[in-house]
Enzyme design. Structure first.
Site, PDB file in Angstrom:
ATOM      1  CG  ASP A 171      -1.824   1.126   1.384  1.00 36.21           C
ATOM      2  OD1 ASP A 171      -1.651   2.115   0.631  1.00 36.21           O
ATOM      3  OD2 ASP A 171      -2.735   1.050   2.231  1.00 36.21           O
ATOM      4  CG  ASN A 187      -0.367   4.655 -12.202  1.00 40.34           C
ATOM      5  OD1 ASN A 187      -0.969   5.303 -13.047  1.00 40.34           O
ATOM      6  ND2 ASN A 187      -0.815   3.481 -11.752  1.00 40.34           N
ATOM      7  CE1 TYR A 196      -7.987  10.932  -8.773  1.00 38.85           C
ATOM      8  CE2 TYR A 196      -8.656  12.729 -10.220  1.00 38.85           C
ATOM      9  CZ  TYR A 196      -8.037  11.501 -10.034  1.00 38.85           C
ATOM     10  OH  TYR A 196      -7.460  10.857 -11.115  1.00 38.85           O
ATOM     11  CE  LYS A 218      -4.477  11.915  -9.646  1.00 39.22           C
ATOM     12  NZ  LYS A 218      -3.375  10.944  -9.558  1.00 39.22           N
TER      13      LYS A 218
HETATM   14  N1  LIG Z   1      -8.384   6.916 -15.964  1.00 37.01           N
HETATM   15  C1  LIG Z   1      -8.382   8.219 -16.079  1.00 37.01           C
HETATM   16  O1  LIG Z   1      -9.176   8.800 -16.846  1.00 37.01           O
HETATM   17  C2  LIG Z   1      -7.391   9.044 -15.299  1.00 37.01           C
HETATM   18  C3  LIG Z   1      -7.330  10.424 -15.587  1.00 37.01           C
HETATM   19  C4  LIG Z   1      -6.420  11.209 -14.901  1.00 37.01           C
HETATM   20  C5  LIG Z   1      -5.595  10.642 -13.940  1.00 37.01           C
HETATM   21  N2  LIG Z   1      -5.681   9.313 -13.673  1.00 37.01           N
HETATM   22  C6  LIG Z   1      -4.766   8.798 -12.657  1.00 37.01           C
HETATM   23  O2  LIG Z   1      -3.992   7.756 -13.229  1.00 37.01           O
HETATM   24  C7  LIG Z   1      -3.634   6.823 -12.209  1.00 37.01           C
HETATM   25  C8  LIG Z   1      -4.064   5.424 -12.639  1.00 37.01           C
HETATM   26  O3  LIG Z   1      -5.471   5.427 -12.815  1.00 37.01           O
HETATM   27  P1  LIG Z   1      -6.265   4.268 -13.575  1.00 37.01           P
HETATM   28  O4  LIG Z   1      -7.326   4.923 -14.344  1.00 37.01           O
HETATM   29  O5  LIG Z   1      -5.330   3.338 -14.218  1.00 37.01           O
HETATM   30  O6  LIG Z   1      -6.969   3.592 -12.297  1.00 37.01           O
HETATM   31  P2  LIG Z   1      -7.223   2.060 -11.916  1.00 37.01           P
HETATM   32  O7  LIG Z   1      -8.177   2.110 -10.786  1.00 37.01           O
HETATM   33  O8  LIG Z   1      -7.588   1.272 -13.118  1.00 37.01           O
HETATM   34  O9  LIG Z   1      -5.791   1.579 -11.416  1.00 37.01           O
HETATM   35  C9  LIG Z   1      -5.243   2.087 -10.227  1.00 37.01           C
HETATM   36  C10 LIG Z   1      -4.366   1.017  -9.620  1.00 37.01           C
HETATM   37  O10 LIG Z   1      -3.811   1.553  -8.394  1.00 37.01           O
HETATM   38  C11 LIG Z   1      -3.936   0.548  -7.402  1.00 37.01           C
HETATM   39  N3  LIG Z   1      -3.960   1.166  -6.074  1.00 37.01           N
HETATM   40  C12 LIG Z   1      -4.982   1.846  -5.509  1.00 37.01           C
HETATM   41  N4  LIG Z   1      -4.657   2.220  -4.263  1.00 37.01           N
HETATM   42  C13 LIG Z   1      -3.405   1.776  -4.039  1.00 37.01           C
HETATM   43  C14 LIG Z   1      -2.529   1.856  -2.929  1.00 37.01           C
HETATM   44  N5  LIG Z   1      -2.888   2.457  -1.796  1.00 37.01           N
HETATM   45  N6  LIG Z   1      -1.300   1.298  -3.042  1.00 37.01           N
HETATM   46  C15 LIG Z   1      -0.923   0.656  -4.176  1.00 37.01           C
HETATM   47  N7  LIG Z   1      -1.726   0.543  -5.251  1.00 37.01           N
HETATM   48  C16 LIG Z   1      -2.950   1.097  -5.184  1.00 37.01           C
HETATM   49  C17 LIG Z   1      -5.219  -0.185  -7.735  1.00 37.01           C
HETATM   50  O11 LIG Z   1      -5.304  -1.450  -7.107  1.00 37.01           O
HETATM   51  C18 LIG Z   1      -5.140  -0.256  -9.252  1.00 37.01           C
HETATM   52  O12 LIG Z   1      -4.441  -1.400  -9.691  1.00 37.01           O
HETATM   53  C19 LIG Z   1      -4.308   7.303 -10.932  1.00 37.01           C
HETATM   54  O13 LIG Z   1      -3.405   8.075 -10.182  1.00 37.01           O
HETATM   55  C20 LIG Z   1      -5.431   8.168 -11.454  1.00 37.01           C
HETATM   56  O14 LIG Z   1      -5.816   9.114 -10.498  1.00 37.01           O
HETATM   57  C21 LIG Z   1      -6.560   8.500 -14.323  1.00 37.01           C
END
Ligand SMILES: NC(=O)c1ccc[n+]([C@@H]2O[C@H](COP(=O)([O-])OP(=O)(O)OC[C@H]3O[C@@H](n4cnc5c(N)ncnc54)[C@H](O)[C@@H]3O)[C@@H](O)[C@H]2O)c1
Length: 254
Positions: free
Chosen positions: A64, A91, A155, A159
């Site tokens: 975590d 990430n 959030y 960010k």
């Molecule tokens: N998908 C989008 O449109 C989008 C847009 C802007 C930013 N983001 C950012 O990109 C990053 C990835 O997002 P995503 O869309 O792939 O999300 P996702 O939910 O598909 O993947 C996130 C991953 O992080 C892991 N995770 C969550 N909490 C955790 C912790 N405490 N320790 C370790 N791992 C942890 C989850 O298990 C998951 O595998 C995030 O930071 C998200 O905020 C996503």
């Protein structure tokens, strides 16, 4: 396999799925050894299996990011296994959306813990190795939500915070040949955005159609789009690019 990142080790948090998996895959495809940490044990093992089937070197650890000792342990194990950490991608992320009046202390703390404390924990743990070897690339994943998004006070604050964190690390670590940059994705197709559609009671397709009207390139993004930007920042040749925030959103952001 040889490529731009041969001999490099990339440490990706939250890399079991979505954007993190896409980024880790891109580094592996270009020759890097990758370390992935995630809280989701089942998805993480499936991803590791997938990488190994493709012939990539991968180290994984259920950890975590909000817990400093778990991150520290995974960083130490990665260095023991692969010899170094050259690239860190912060990430891991969660959303706990709610309008301000309904947002709980827990919603706030959870999001701050994963995005902000998580990035802090990982950067602090890897910097020692990067400083010693006088080389490093730190990439933080922010979001267009940093500019404000209804229902995301937690959030968007986290960010936006990551952008300030990026610029300060860039100043502190630049002299050690460590660059720190930030990617702010727009709408990317992942489980996170699929879950958002479910939560607000529309289909994913409806959410996509509603969004692409406002995306100049007329499509939503894929994890590979973010991986491209990460590969640019991680490139050894990008050594004069430091402290930047790159919006990868299919158009300009306001
Ligand atoms: N998908 C989008 O449109 C989008 C847009 C802007 C930013 N983001 C950012 O990109 C990053 C990835 O997002 P995503 O869309 O792939 O999300 P996702 O939910 O598909 O993947 C996130 C991953 O992080 C892991 N995770 C969550 N909490 C955790 C912790 N405490 N320790 C370790 N791992 C942890 C989850 O298990 C998951 O595998 C995030 O930071 C998200 O905020 C996503």
């Amino acid at each position: 396999m040889s490529g731009r990142f041969t001999g490099r080790v990339a440490f990706v948090t939250g890399g079991a799925r979505g954007i993190g998996k896409g980024v880790a895959l891109r580094f592996a495809e270009e020759g890097a050894k990758v370390a992935i940490i995630d809280v989701d044990e089942v998805t993480l093992s499936a991803t590791v299996e997938d990488f190994r089937e493709k012939g990539y070197s991968v180290y994984s650890q259920v950890a975590d990011v909000a817990e400093a000792d778990q991150v520290q342990g995974a960083v130490e194990q990665t260095v023991q296994t692969f010899g170094s950490i050259d690239v860190l991608v912060n990430n891991a992320g969660v959303t706990k959306d709610n309008l301000l009046f309904k947002m709980t202390d827990e919603d706030w703390e959870d999001v701050m813990g994963v995005h902000l404390r998580g990035a802090f924990n990982a950067a602090r743990a890897v910097q020692k190795y990067m400083v010693d070897q006088k080389y490093g690339r730190i990439i933080n994943i922010s979001s267009t939500s940093a500019l404000g998004n209804r229902g995301q006070t937690n959030y968007s604050a986290a960010k936006a915070g990551l952008q300030g964190f990026t610029k300060t690390l860039a100043i502190e670590l630049g002299k050690y040949n460590i660059t720190t940059n930030c990617i702010a994705p727009g709408f990317i197709e992942t489980d996170m955005t699929r879950d958002t559609a479910k939560r607000i009671g529309i289909t994913f397709e409806e959410m996509v159609q509603g969004s692409i009207k406002n995306i100049p390139v007329g499509r939503i993004g894929a994890p590979a789009d973010i991986a491209n930007a990460a590969a640019f920042f991680a490139d050894e040749k990008s050594s004069f690019v430091n402290g930047q925030v790159l919006y990868v959103a299919g158009g300009p952001t306001v």
